[in-house]
Scaffold this motif. Structure first.
Motif, PDB file in Angstrom:
ATOM      1  N   ALA A  75       0.483   6.390  -6.964  1.00 36.67           N
ATOM      2  CA  ALA A  75      -0.787   7.063  -7.246  1.00 36.67           C
ATOM      3  C   ALA A  75      -0.662   8.575  -7.094  1.00 36.67           C
ATOM      4  O   ALA A  75      -1.188   9.347  -7.921  1.00 36.67           O
ATOM      5  CB  ALA A  75      -1.871   6.521  -6.312  1.00 36.67           C
ATOM      6  N   ILE A  76       0.022   9.019  -6.050  1.00 35.87           N
ATOM      7  CA  ILE A  76       0.205  10.457  -5.838  1.00 35.87           C
ATOM      8  C   ILE A  76       1.014  11.066  -6.970  1.00 35.87           C
ATOM      9  O   ILE A  76       0.696  12.147  -7.486  1.00 35.87           O
ATOM     10  CB  ILE A  76       0.876  10.708  -4.466  1.00 35.87           C
ATOM     11  CG1 ILE A  76      -0.099  10.363  -3.329  1.00 35.87           C
ATOM     12  CG2 ILE A  76       1.334  12.162  -4.344  1.00 35.87           C
ATOM     13  CD1 ILE A  76       0.548  10.354  -1.967  1.00 35.87           C
ATOM     14  N   GLN A  77       2.084  10.366  -7.377  1.00 35.63           N
ATOM     15  CA  GLN A  77       2.912  10.873  -8.475  1.00 35.63           C
ATOM     16  C   GLN A  77       2.123  10.930  -9.787  1.00 35.63           C
ATOM     17  O   GLN A  77       2.218  11.905 -10.540  1.00 35.63           O
ATOM     18  CB  GLN A  77       4.132   9.974  -8.651  1.00 35.63           C
ATOM     19  CG  GLN A  77       5.173  10.110  -7.558  1.00 35.63           C
ATOM     20  CD  GLN A  77       5.857  11.465  -7.594  1.00 35.63           C
ATOM     21  OE1 GLN A  77       6.358  11.897  -8.632  1.00 35.63           O
ATOM     22  NE2 GLN A  77       5.839  12.155  -6.472  1.00 35.63           N
ATOM     23  N   VAL A  78       1.341   9.897 -10.060  1.00 42.54           N
ATOM     24  CA  VAL A  78       0.538   9.876 -11.292  1.00 42.54           C
ATOM     25  C   VAL A  78      -0.460  11.027 -11.299  1.00 42.54           C
ATOM     26  O   VAL A  78      -0.596  11.755 -12.294  1.00 42.54           O
ATOM     27  CB  VAL A  78      -0.197   8.522 -11.428  1.00 42.54           C
ATOM     28  CG1 VAL A  78      -1.193   8.568 -12.591  1.00 42.54           C
ATOM     29  CG2 VAL A  78       0.805   7.396 -11.649  1.00 42.54           C
ATOM     30  N   PHE A  79      -1.170  11.203 -10.183  1.00 46.16           N
ATOM     31  CA  PHE A  79      -2.139  12.304 -10.089  1.00 46.16           C
ATOM     32  C   PHE A  79      -1.449  13.652 -10.268  1.00 46.16           C
ATOM     33  O   PHE A  79      -1.957  14.551 -10.954  1.00 46.16           O
ATOM     34  CB  PHE A  79      -2.855  12.257  -8.735  1.00 46.16           C
ATOM     35  CG  PHE A  79      -3.726  13.442  -8.479  1.00 46.16           C
ATOM     36  CD1 PHE A  79      -5.006  13.531  -9.026  1.00 46.16           C
ATOM     37  CD2 PHE A  79      -3.277  14.509  -7.693  1.00 46.16           C
ATOM     38  CE1 PHE A  79      -5.811  14.639  -8.796  1.00 46.16           C
ATOM     39  CE2 PHE A  79      -4.069  15.617  -7.466  1.00 46.16           C
ATOM     40  CZ  PHE A  79      -5.339  15.688  -8.012  1.00 46.16           C
TER      41      PHE A  79
ATOM     42  N   ILE B 165       5.568  21.666 -11.514  1.00 46.00           N
ATOM     43  CA  ILE B 165       4.164  21.664 -11.100  1.00 46.00           C
ATOM     44  C   ILE B 165       3.784  20.300 -10.529  1.00 46.00           C
ATOM     45  O   ILE B 165       3.112  20.199  -9.489  1.00 46.00           O
ATOM     46  CB  ILE B 165       3.243  22.030 -12.293  1.00 46.00           C
ATOM     47  CG1 ILE B 165       3.462  23.491 -12.690  1.00 46.00           C
ATOM     48  CG2 ILE B 165       1.779  21.790 -11.938  1.00 46.00           C
ATOM     49  CD1 ILE B 165       2.743  23.888 -13.958  1.00 46.00           C
ATOM     50  N   GLY B 166       4.231  19.215 -11.212  1.00 46.96           N
ATOM     51  CA  GLY B 166       3.925  17.872 -10.721  1.00 46.96           C
ATOM     52  C   GLY B 166       4.494  17.628  -9.339  1.00 46.96           C
ATOM     53  O   GLY B 166       3.810  17.094  -8.458  1.00 46.96           O
ATOM     54  N   ILE B 167       5.734  18.032  -9.130  1.00 44.63           N
ATOM     55  CA  ILE B 167       6.360  17.853  -7.816  1.00 44.63           C
ATOM     56  C   ILE B 167       5.639  18.687  -6.767  1.00 44.63           C
ATOM     57  O   ILE B 167       5.368  18.220  -5.650  1.00 44.63           O
ATOM     58  CB  ILE B 167       7.853  18.214  -7.881  1.00 44.63           C
ATOM     59  CG1 ILE B 167       8.602  17.191  -8.747  1.00 44.63           C
ATOM     60  CG2 ILE B 167       8.458  18.274  -6.482  1.00 44.63           C
ATOM     61  CD1 ILE B 167      10.047  17.536  -8.983  1.00 44.63           C
ATOM     62  N   SER B 168       5.296  19.936  -7.108  1.00 45.97           N
ATOM     63  CA  SER B 168       4.623  20.827  -6.158  1.00 45.97           C
ATOM     64  C   SER B 168       3.267  20.279  -5.737  1.00 45.97           C
ATOM     65  O   SER B 168       2.899  20.301  -4.554  1.00 45.97           O
ATOM     66  CB  SER B 168       4.452  22.216  -6.774  1.00 45.97           C
ATOM     67  OG  SER B 168       5.695  22.777  -7.102  1.00 45.97           O
ATOM     68  N   ILE B 169       2.500  19.783  -6.724  1.00 46.32           N
ATOM     69  CA  ILE B 169       1.182  19.244  -6.405  1.00 46.32           C
ATOM     70  C   ILE B 169       1.297  17.991  -5.543  1.00 46.32           C
ATOM     71  O   ILE B 169       0.474  17.750  -4.656  1.00 46.32           O
ATOM     72  CB  ILE B 169       0.405  18.923  -7.704  1.00 46.32           C
ATOM     73  CG1 ILE B 169       0.083  20.214  -8.462  1.00 46.32           C
ATOM     74  CG2 ILE B 169      -0.880  18.154  -7.419  1.00 46.32           C
ATOM     75  CD1 ILE B 169      -0.558  19.991  -9.803  1.00 46.32           C
TER      76      ILE B 169
ATOM     77  N   PRO C 208       0.810  -1.226   0.000  1.00 45.05           N
ATOM     78  CA  PRO C 208       0.000   0.000   0.000  1.00 45.05           C
ATOM     79  C   PRO C 208       0.841   1.273   0.000  1.00 45.05           C
ATOM     80  O   PRO C 208       0.453   2.283  -0.585  1.00 45.05           O
ATOM     81  CB  PRO C 208      -0.825  -0.125   1.295  1.00 45.05           C
ATOM     82  CG  PRO C 208      -0.856  -1.581   1.576  1.00 45.05           C
ATOM     83  CD  PRO C 208       0.467  -2.102   1.133  1.00 45.05           C
ATOM     84  N   VAL C 209       2.000   1.218   0.665  1.00 41.59           N
ATOM     85  CA  VAL C 209       2.879   2.389   0.690  1.00 41.59           C
ATOM     86  C   VAL C 209       3.389   2.704  -0.713  1.00 41.59           C
ATOM     87  O   VAL C 209       3.331   3.848  -1.181  1.00 41.59           O
ATOM     88  CB  VAL C 209       4.068   2.140   1.652  1.00 41.59           C
ATOM     89  CG1 VAL C 209       4.997   3.345   1.652  1.00 41.59           C
ATOM     90  CG2 VAL C 209       3.568   1.851   3.049  1.00 41.59           C
ATOM     91  N   LEU C 210       3.888   1.670  -1.401  1.00 42.56           N
ATOM     92  CA  LEU C 210       4.406   1.880  -2.750  1.00 42.56           C
ATOM     93  C   LEU C 210       3.296   2.307  -3.706  1.00 42.56           C
ATOM     94  O   LEU C 210       3.488   3.206  -4.539  1.00 42.56           O
ATOM     95  CB  LEU C 210       5.070   0.598  -3.251  1.00 42.56           C
ATOM     96  CG  LEU C 210       6.292   0.121  -2.454  1.00 42.56           C
ATOM     97  CD1 LEU C 210       6.800  -1.202  -3.004  1.00 42.56           C
ATOM     98  CD2 LEU C 210       7.398   1.169  -2.481  1.00 42.56           C
TER      99      LEU C 210
ATOM    100  N   THR D 206       0.321   8.234 -19.827  1.00 40.77           N
ATOM    101  CA  THR D 206       1.598   8.946 -19.907  1.00 40.77           C
ATOM    102  C   THR D 206       2.042   9.404 -18.527  1.00 40.77           C
ATOM    103  O   THR D 206       3.236   9.334 -18.185  1.00 40.77           O
ATOM    104  CB  THR D 206       1.461  10.169 -20.845  1.00 40.77           C
ATOM    105  OG1 THR D 206       0.977   9.740 -22.109  1.00 40.77           O
ATOM    106  CG2 THR D 206       2.810  10.859 -21.004  1.00 40.77           C
ATOM    107  N   ALA D 207       1.093   9.865 -17.716  1.00 40.35           N
ATOM    108  CA  ALA D 207       1.424  10.292 -16.347  1.00 40.35           C
ATOM    109  C   ALA D 207       1.973   9.127 -15.536  1.00 40.35           C
ATOM    110  O   ALA D 207       2.927   9.283 -14.759  1.00 40.35           O
ATOM    111  CB  ALA D 207       0.184  10.880 -15.671  1.00 40.35           C
ATOM    112  N   LEU D 208       1.366   7.927 -15.704  1.00 39.80           N
ATOM    113  CA  LEU D 208       1.861   6.743 -15.001  1.00 39.80           C
ATOM    114  C   LEU D 208       3.279   6.408 -15.443  1.00 39.80           C
ATOM    115  O   LEU D 208       4.151   6.099 -14.627  1.00 39.80           O
ATOM    116  CB  LEU D 208       0.931   5.550 -15.281  1.00 39.80           C
ATOM    117  CG  LEU D 208       1.398   4.195 -14.751  1.00 39.80           C
ATOM    118  CD1 LEU D 208       1.521   4.221 -13.229  1.00 39.80           C
ATOM    119  CD2 LEU D 208       0.438   3.086 -15.183  1.00 39.80           C
TER     120      LEU D 208
END
Length: 535
Positions: free
Chosen positions: A17-21, A105-109, A10-12, A39-41
């Motif tokens: 999931a957070i990175q993809v979003f 932006i991805g890292i910030s979000i 679940p941690v991984l 592409t995000a995944l």
């Protein structure tokens, strides 16, 4: 293994999931038409793999003794970010500035939910730790210095333990026990290779208190500090230490089978043959090397009819020793003979006459007997109040190639044949009151005849918990330990595996409470060579 995966998966998945979003949201804000969830995944997985890969690479370099400049710890993350930006630019065919914008932006979000998720998991579910002291060696090692002896054997000393003396301006003398190689560490820079500490995972949710589990707890004398030790005594019990074993009221505690491999410590590991000119000996294995410390462990009698240990199995060179000169006025570390042991070997060839393995076990004679076309037999010599006992195994007849394990532990004898238990019976109810471990001279003798060939001898000892009297001459004097604990309804006893060098319930001024336990160790995940799931 399943428990560990249920904890880590679940941690991984949440990290991915957070990175993809985050990257999908960044693509949407910048109106990238090709910025789909797929592409995000892909970008998120690449970012995680490159980030983790760079960390592992730096760690491996440090492990291999490569002098990594301090600037690498800044340049490597910057290089990772540049790579991610280049990957986004290539994947979406954008300009460099838009690729950098998407990355930022991805890292910030993703930062806030990622940190929140990590904090929540650490606070209430699972946490990762790094071993900081030698109290649980060799189960869990701290960061340590490594000394290589003249014969190639190695000994390690906890960096923290050595630095206690070095920081106070005292030089530290390290001696390798196998050949007395001597290294003097002076206050200041220590020019010795270092080995990174073991890292482990502890679960917090649904924490149940089980005897013999390794637990993370708050030091009762210093509640702001967390340590790891083994849970031994439960609320309401009377716990005492006698002859290295743990006693509950007037009964010796028997370690569970799950601890079979966890609390056996190697003494001698013999894994190579004798020189060719000695092949006429009944013992087809080395008698002069292979021990953990490189010491000569065995003596072959002149008529080649026997093999003896040169001395008793003891806890002298257990694990992570600090300099003897620094800790003991006489320059020697006191020892205790350990009765509980395990002998593993392979039966290469079988002779016409029997082969016997004689063991002095708490002043009782134990004879393990092997004969051609017969099953394994054991005979227990008579004590003052007991009759002699003899028993035959329930396994098959011994054949060449069989791997045999003889176990004497917690008052019980057992035999394993090719991984299966074929004999088990009690040997003693309690060590004799007049048994003196210091008087043990010869503990293990092989009596063989022509035709027998034994290979790959491995000898292990059980953990030996030092009592108050036995600790009196050790490095740390236990002021509050009086030999036993009468535990209250919420009190516990914890002990370290490195009994002679552990801070635990024999040391603390206050009793450990059930509320002080914060986690149970479920896995050791670093270094990869020491990967282990704990039952």
């Amino acid at each position: 293994m399943l428990v560990f995966l249920l904890l880590i998966a679940p941690v991984l998945l949440s990290m991915v999931a957070i990175q993809v979003f985050s990257y999908r949201a960044a693509f949407g804000l910048l109106r990238f038409e090709k910025g789909s969830w797929l592409t995000a995944l892909e970008v998120a997985l690449v970012a995680l793999i490159v980030s983790l890969g760079s960390e592992v690479a730096l760690h491996v370099c440090r492990q291999a003794g490569v002098d990594v400049p301090n600037g690498a710890y800044i340049l490597v993350p910057l290089a990772v970010l540049a790579f991610i930006a280049i990957y986004i630019r290539w994947r979406l065919a954008t300009e460099a500035r838009w690729a950098i914008a998407a990355m930022l932006i991805g890292i910030s979000i993703g930062v806030i939910p990622a940190l929140s998720t990590a904090y929540l998991l650490r606070a209430v579910w699972v946490n990762a730790y790094m071993t900081s002291s030698s109290s649980m060696a060799p189960t869990l090692y701290p960061r340590r210095y490594e000394l290589t002896c003249e014969n190639g054997s190695q000994i390690a000393v906890a960096e923290r333990n050595a630095n206690i003396f070095l920081d106070s301006g005292t030089e530290v003398t390290l001696r390798c026990p196998c050949d007395e190689t001597k290294v003097v560490l002076q206050p200041g820079r220590v020019d010795l290779p270092t080995i990174s500490a073991d890292r482990f995972v502890a679960e917090k949710i649904g924490l149940s208190q089980r005897r013999w589990d390794m637990v993370v707890y708050r030091n009762p004398d210093e509640p702001e500090v967390e340590y790891v030790s083994r849970l031994i005594g439960m609320p309401g019990e009377k716990i005492s230490l006698r002859a290295g074993d743990v006693w509950l009221d007037d009964q010796m505690l028997v370690k569970p089978r799950a601890m079979e491999d966890e609390l056996w410590f190697p003494v001698y590991l013999v894994d190579r043959d004798l020189p060719e000119e000695e092949f006429d000996s009944w013992l087809h294995t080395t008698a002069s090397g292979g021990s953990v410390w490189g010491q000569r462990a065995w003596t072959i009698s002149e008529d080649d009819a026997g093999l003896e240990m040169r001395g008793p199995v003891c806890d002298r060179w257990s694990y992570m020793p600090i300099a003897r000169d620094a800790n003991h006025a006489d320059g020697e570390k006191p020892t205790q003979a350990v009765a509980d042991m395990r002998i593993d070997f392979t039966m290469s060839d079988i002779g016409e006459k029997p082969l016997e393995v004689a063991v002095d076990y708490y002043a009782r004679s134990i004879i393990w007997r092997f004969a051609k076309e017969k099953k394994i037999e054991v005979a227990i010599g008579a004590a003052d109040d007991d009759e002699p006992v003899a028993k035959e195994s329930e396994g098959p007849v011994v054949q060449p190639g069989d791997r045999i394990r003889l176990v004497m532990r917690d008052g019980t004898l057992s035999v394993w044949q090719n991984g299966t238990t074929v004999l088990e019976l009690p040997a003693i109810a309690a060590p004799p009151v007049d048994w003196d471990s210091a008087a043990v001279d010869r503990q293990l003798t092989w009596k063989g005849n022509a035709g027998w060939r034994i290979a790959d001898i491995q000898l292990y000892r059980d953990i030996y918990y030092l009592s108050g009297d036995e600790l009196a001459n050790r490095f740390r004097v236990r002021r509050t330990f009086q030999g036993s604990w009468d535990l209250g309804v919420d009190e516990l006893v914890i002990l370290g595996d490195n009994s002679g060098g552990s801070l635990d319930s024999r040391t603390y001024e206050k009793r450990l409470k059930t509320s002080d336990v914060v986690g149970r160790v479920v896995a050791r995940y670093w270094p990869p060579s020491r990967w282990r799931i704990f039952p």
